[in-house]
Design a protein around this motif. Structure first.
Motif, PDB file in Angstrom:
ATOM      1  N   ASN A 184      -8.650  -1.519  -0.862  1.00  0.00           N
ATOM      2  CA  ASN A 184      -7.496  -1.226  -0.009  1.00  0.00           C
ATOM      3  C   ASN A 184      -6.564  -2.454   0.065  1.00  0.00           C
ATOM      4  O   ASN A 184      -6.286  -2.988   1.139  1.00  0.00           O
ATOM      5  CB  ASN A 184      -7.984  -0.812   1.382  1.00  0.00           C
ATOM      6  N   PRO A 185      -6.067  -2.914  -1.098  1.00  0.00           N
ATOM      7  CA  PRO A 185      -5.189  -4.089  -1.104  1.00  0.00           C
ATOM      8  C   PRO A 185      -3.796  -3.746  -0.583  1.00  0.00           C
ATOM      9  O   PRO A 185      -3.476  -2.575  -0.400  1.00  0.00           O
ATOM     10  CB  PRO A 185      -5.118  -4.450  -2.588  1.00  0.00           C
ATOM     11  N   GLU A 186      -3.027  -4.786  -0.350  1.00  0.00           N
ATOM     12  CA  GLU A 186      -1.644  -4.602   0.119  1.00  0.00           C
ATOM     13  C   GLU A 186      -0.707  -4.423  -1.070  1.00  0.00           C
ATOM     14  O   GLU A 186       0.276  -3.688  -0.995  1.00  0.00           O
ATOM     15  CB  GLU A 186      -1.259  -5.849   0.919  1.00  0.00           C
ATOM     16  N   ALA A 243      -6.577   3.765  -8.596  1.00  0.00           N
ATOM     17  CA  ALA A 243      -6.984   4.645  -7.491  1.00  0.00           C
ATOM     18  C   ALA A 243      -8.322   4.183  -6.918  1.00  0.00           C
ATOM     19  O   ALA A 243      -8.481   4.060  -5.697  1.00  0.00           O
ATOM     20  CB  ALA A 243      -7.080   6.095  -7.973  1.00  0.00           C
ATOM     21  N   CYS A 263      -6.252   8.883  -4.948  1.00  0.00           N
ATOM     22  CA  CYS A 263      -7.000   8.152  -3.915  1.00  0.00           C
ATOM     23  C   CYS A 263      -6.694   8.774  -2.555  1.00  0.00           C
ATOM     24  O   CYS A 263      -5.835   9.644  -2.433  1.00  0.00           O
ATOM     25  CB  CYS A 263      -6.655   6.670  -3.938  1.00  0.00           C
ATOM     26  N   PHE A 264      -7.415   8.318  -1.529  1.00  0.00           N
ATOM     27  CA  PHE A 264      -7.139   8.783  -0.173  1.00  0.00           C
ATOM     28  C   PHE A 264      -5.715   8.408   0.224  1.00  0.00           C
ATOM     29  O   PHE A 264      -5.245   7.321  -0.124  1.00  0.00           O
ATOM     30  CB  PHE A 264      -8.094   8.118   0.825  1.00  0.00           C
ATOM     31  N   ASN A 301     -10.208  14.976  -5.377  1.00  0.00           N
ATOM     32  CA  ASN A 301      -9.987  14.462  -6.736  1.00  0.00           C
ATOM     33  C   ASN A 301     -11.184  14.795  -7.623  1.00  0.00           C
ATOM     34  O   ASN A 301     -12.134  15.443  -7.185  1.00  0.00           O
ATOM     35  CB  ASN A 301      -9.725  12.961  -6.676  1.00  0.00           C
ATOM     36  N   ASN A 359      -9.151   0.469   5.473  1.00  0.00           N
ATOM     37  CA  ASN A 359      -9.921   1.551   4.865  1.00  0.00           C
ATOM     38  C   ASN A 359     -10.705   1.086   3.629  1.00  0.00           C
ATOM     39  O   ASN A 359     -11.134   1.901   2.813  1.00  0.00           O
ATOM     40  CB  ASN A 359      -8.990   2.711   4.500  1.00  0.00           C
ATOM     41  N   GLU A 417     -14.449   2.390   0.562  1.00  0.00           N
ATOM     42  CA  GLU A 417     -14.676   3.805   0.204  1.00  0.00           C
ATOM     43  C   GLU A 417     -15.189   3.883  -1.229  1.00  0.00           C
ATOM     44  O   GLU A 417     -14.580   4.453  -2.131  1.00  0.00           O
ATOM     45  CB  GLU A 417     -13.385   4.616   0.371  1.00  0.00           C
ATOM     46  N   ASN A 446      -9.182   2.634  -3.093  1.00  0.00           N
ATOM     47  CA  ASN A 446     -10.222   3.147  -2.185  1.00  0.00           C
ATOM     48  C   ASN A 446     -11.254   2.079  -1.823  1.00  0.00           C
ATOM     49  O   ASN A 446     -11.802   2.092  -0.734  1.00  0.00           O
ATOM     50  CB  ASN A 446     -10.937   4.342  -2.827  1.00  0.00           C
ATOM     51  N   ASP A 467      -4.164  -9.372   0.642  1.00  0.00           N
ATOM     52  CA  ASP A 467      -5.124  -8.848  -0.330  1.00  0.00           C
ATOM     53  C   ASP A 467      -4.366  -8.258  -1.517  1.00  0.00           C
ATOM     54  O   ASP A 467      -3.540  -7.360  -1.348  1.00  0.00           O
ATOM     55  CB  ASP A 467      -6.005  -7.766   0.312  1.00  0.00           C
ATOM     56  N   ILE A 516      -4.663   7.384   2.999  1.00  0.00           N
ATOM     57  CA  ILE A 516      -4.652   6.154   3.787  1.00  0.00           C
ATOM     58  C   ILE A 516      -4.836   4.914   2.901  1.00  0.00           C
ATOM     59  O   ILE A 516      -4.369   3.828   3.248  1.00  0.00           O
ATOM     60  CB  ILE A 516      -5.731   6.210   4.907  1.00  0.00           C
ATOM     61  N   SER A 517      -5.471   5.076   1.736  1.00  0.00           N
ATOM     62  CA  SER A 517      -5.709   3.929   0.853  1.00  0.00           C
ATOM     63  C   SER A 517      -4.426   3.443   0.179  1.00  0.00           C
ATOM     64  O   SER A 517      -4.350   2.287  -0.241  1.00  0.00           O
ATOM     65  CB  SER A 517      -6.731   4.281  -0.234  1.00  0.00           C
ATOM     66  N   SER A 518      -3.436   4.328   0.035  1.00  0.00           N
ATOM     67  CA  SER A 518      -2.204   3.926  -0.654  1.00  0.00           C
ATOM     68  C   SER A 518      -1.003   3.814   0.287  1.00  0.00           C
ATOM     69  O   SER A 518       0.078   3.429  -0.142  1.00  0.00           O
ATOM     70  CB  SER A 518      -1.869   4.922  -1.775  1.00  0.00           C
ATOM     71  N   ARG A 519      -1.218   4.108   1.576  1.00  0.00           N
ATOM     72  CA  ARG A 519      -0.093   4.101   2.516  1.00  0.00           C
ATOM     73  C   ARG A 519       0.557   2.708   2.600  1.00  0.00           C
ATOM     74  O   ARG A 519      -0.110   1.734   2.931  1.00  0.00           O
ATOM     75  CB  ARG A 519      -0.565   4.532   3.907  1.00  0.00           C
ATOM     76  N   ASN A 520       1.840   2.659   2.278  1.00  0.00           N
ATOM     77  CA  ASN A 520       2.637   1.419   2.297  1.00  0.00           C
ATOM     78  C   ASN A 520       2.141   0.345   1.329  1.00  0.00           C
ATOM     79  O   ASN A 520       2.570  -0.809   1.413  1.00  0.00           O
ATOM     80  CB  ASN A 520       2.699   0.813   3.714  1.00  0.00           C
ATOM     81  N   VAL A 521       1.234   0.728   0.428  1.00  0.00           N
ATOM     82  CA  VAL A 521       0.761  -0.223  -0.578  1.00  0.00           C
ATOM     83  C   VAL A 521       1.792  -0.280  -1.710  1.00  0.00           C
ATOM     84  O   VAL A 521       2.265   0.756  -2.173  1.00  0.00           O
ATOM     85  CB  VAL A 521      -0.622   0.203  -1.139  1.00  0.00           C
ATOM     86  N   PHE A 542      -5.929  -3.596   3.776  1.00  0.00           N
ATOM     87  CA  PHE A 542      -4.573  -3.490   4.315  1.00  0.00           C
ATOM     88  C   PHE A 542      -4.450  -2.379   5.361  1.00  0.00           C
ATOM     89  O   PHE A 542      -3.862  -2.561   6.414  1.00  0.00           O
ATOM     90  CB  PHE A 542      -3.615  -3.242   3.150  1.00  0.00           C
ATOM     91  N   ASN A 543      -5.021  -1.212   5.072  1.00  0.00           N
ATOM     92  CA  ASN A 543      -4.984  -0.106   6.029  1.00  0.00           C
ATOM     93  C   ASN A 543      -6.342   0.085   6.697  1.00  0.00           C
ATOM     94  O   ASN A 543      -6.643   1.155   7.210  1.00  0.00           O
ATOM     95  CB  ASN A 543      -4.573   1.196   5.324  1.00  0.00           C
TER      96      ASN A 543
END
Lengths: 325, 325
Positions: free
Chosen positions: B262-264, B255, B292-293, A183, A163, A166, B259, B136, B295-300, A160-161
């Protein structure tokens, strides 16, 4: 489809210490290459200019015409803004918001495509290496840190992003050692070269009788992978448990990935794995298979990366070719 | 494409204790349904015959014609042989090599399609529930055990041996509690209803003052999810830490998935989650995002499943419709 006209792409592997460019044909043959130091401390414009020089010299070394170069693919440390081909931030390069695609395109006057270094690494292994013809593939690259790449249905998973992959930051013990990401208990905190090294130094500090630093001029310098192999083979009591722990935790992470993704091939690569080879990969496989469902590992290949240093340039070439008609 | 002719499918949710069949149109509307006990102890032929009766009665209850039924979709406990539509083995049903697709097709004289219960659950949430229009998606279903389903690029991920999605068996502590699968420290061993219950009983046995079993006729019977909610809300000192631990470990697993994939959308469902709702899901989200990072959770979106008991029948209908022209 093959064309009669002679055409090539340039694949570039942008690393923290070196730039490696190679001229590659549609079949994945490397016709010529060039290496330069990255010197990222001189700033992004200096490095991108070195990348362009490196690409041009690779073309000269390959003895092909510049006009025959269709496109340029780059594997870069991330995280990246994939659409812009921009390095958002990279601990290894110390730049922020570096417009890699735009600048390299301006300098080379060719189409440029950029993806994460581990993503292109697994693309290379999928096209020409240890994971040929597999639909679903997971790659772990064990170096200073641990990166990864995921192929689902023959295509890179970006997420989605953008990324995804990882894989060094799957949590293997929420109360485990601190990871570089901030973490606790990520795979990377147990299994990377830095973690192996930290474990060795802690064991020696705690009195484990190890000859590792005997006669070594600068014991604070990073321990090279080749030195790790020698010490492991000699049965060094500080080194053996640290390396075994790395392989075992990578095995636990692999077991989880087998249960979740159920891939066809798991590729294990990176500097640590190149140095230790089967000593390491056999232990990873053993722990992985013992800790997942039988059906999750049935006929699944857990293998060492095959392309060594060339995986990223070959994968960058796959990326570039994928944009050429 | 919508057809003017009136047509429906039957979605069947085959559970350890009950069979639930529903008649569903192309828009995901349930027109009628029926439930029966599974009675798997009477053997596979008896249960498959009950499934057929249940499907026929659902069609009667829906008031539609049998001729208008295009196909039947089934969500079944696994692992399954997906091509044969056969239950290889199921701890909940105590059969082996049960030819579900073949027998149900013979009884109903309609095309039958079978997939794993958690896979069709996430298909349902993707089509009509909490994960609509996401590309995703990862689903965790927390019940007696922990199952999951993964959607990549809008399609279910089945994997090399068709066993992908066993997300309850990602390892969160190799030295953690024994899991039902035989390994140690899987997510399921920390977070399933059985694990919560084991933790509560251990705390009470160790002297934690809990009123949970006061006046309860049969304290050895499974603790129902509703009872867990009441005890949690009342601050029961044996129950609160056990449920918090479950949510936290699901957070750590999430988490890692953020990473890696990176699902939606991450969908959290199942009996435990239905009973506890936001109390539980908020804690999962908090721990996941903290581990998690960025960026991995942004807007998820990390959200509760929306379809409750209907997710599997609706997903089974999506499966059936996917095979209809």
């Amino acid at each position: 489809m093959a064309k009669s006209k002679k055409e090539w792409v340039v694949g570039i592997d942008l690393g923290g210490t070196k730039i490696y460019a190679a001229v590659i044909d549609r079949k994945g043959t490397i016709l010529g290459s060039e290496r330069k130091k990255t010197k990222s401390e001189l700033g992004f414009p200096a490095t991108v200019s070195r990348m362009a020089d490196c690409a041009r010299q690779a073309v000269v070394n390959a003895g092909v015409s510049w006009d025959g170069i269709r496109a340029v693919g780059v594997g870069s440390p991330g995280p990246l803004d994939m659409k812009k081909g921009m390095i958002i931030e990279s601990p290894n390069l110390a730049w922020k918001e570096a417009p890699l695609k735009k600048e390299l395109k301006r300098l080379l006057k060719k189409p440029v495509y950029v993806d994460n270094d581990c993503n292109v690494g697994i693309l290379g292994e999928h096209a020409y290496g240890a994971a040929r013809e597999a639909r679903d593939v997971i790659g772990f690259f064990v170096g200073t840190g641990i990166g990864g790449g995921i192929i689902i249905g023959g295509k890179l998973l970006h997420g989605f992003n953008e990324n995804a992959g990882e894989i060094g930051h799957v949590i293997l013990d929420p109360h485990g050692p601190r990871c570089g990401c901030g973490n606790n208990g990520c795979l990377e905190a147990f299994a990377s070269r830095l973690s192996i090294e930290r474990e060795i130094r802690a064991a020696i500090a705690a009195g484990t009788p190890s000859p590792l630093f005997e006669g070594v001029e600068n014991p604070d310098a990073p321990i090279r992978s080749r030195r790790l192999l020698e010490a492991y083979l000699a049965g060094d009591p500080a080194v053996v448990p640290a390396i075994n722990r790395s392989a075992e935790y990578l095995g636990y992470a692999t077991a989880g990935m087998l249960n979740i993704f159920n891939p066809e091939v798991v590729v294990i690569g990176g500097g640590v794995v190149e140095a230790l080879g089967a000593l390491y990969v056999d232990r990873v496989r053993e722990v992985a298979v013992a800790n997942c469902f039988k059906i999750s590992s049935r006929n699944v290949r857990i293998v060492e990366a095959a392309l060594k240093d060339d995986s990223a340039v070959l994968g960058a070439a796959v990326l570039a070719w994928s944009h050429c008609r």
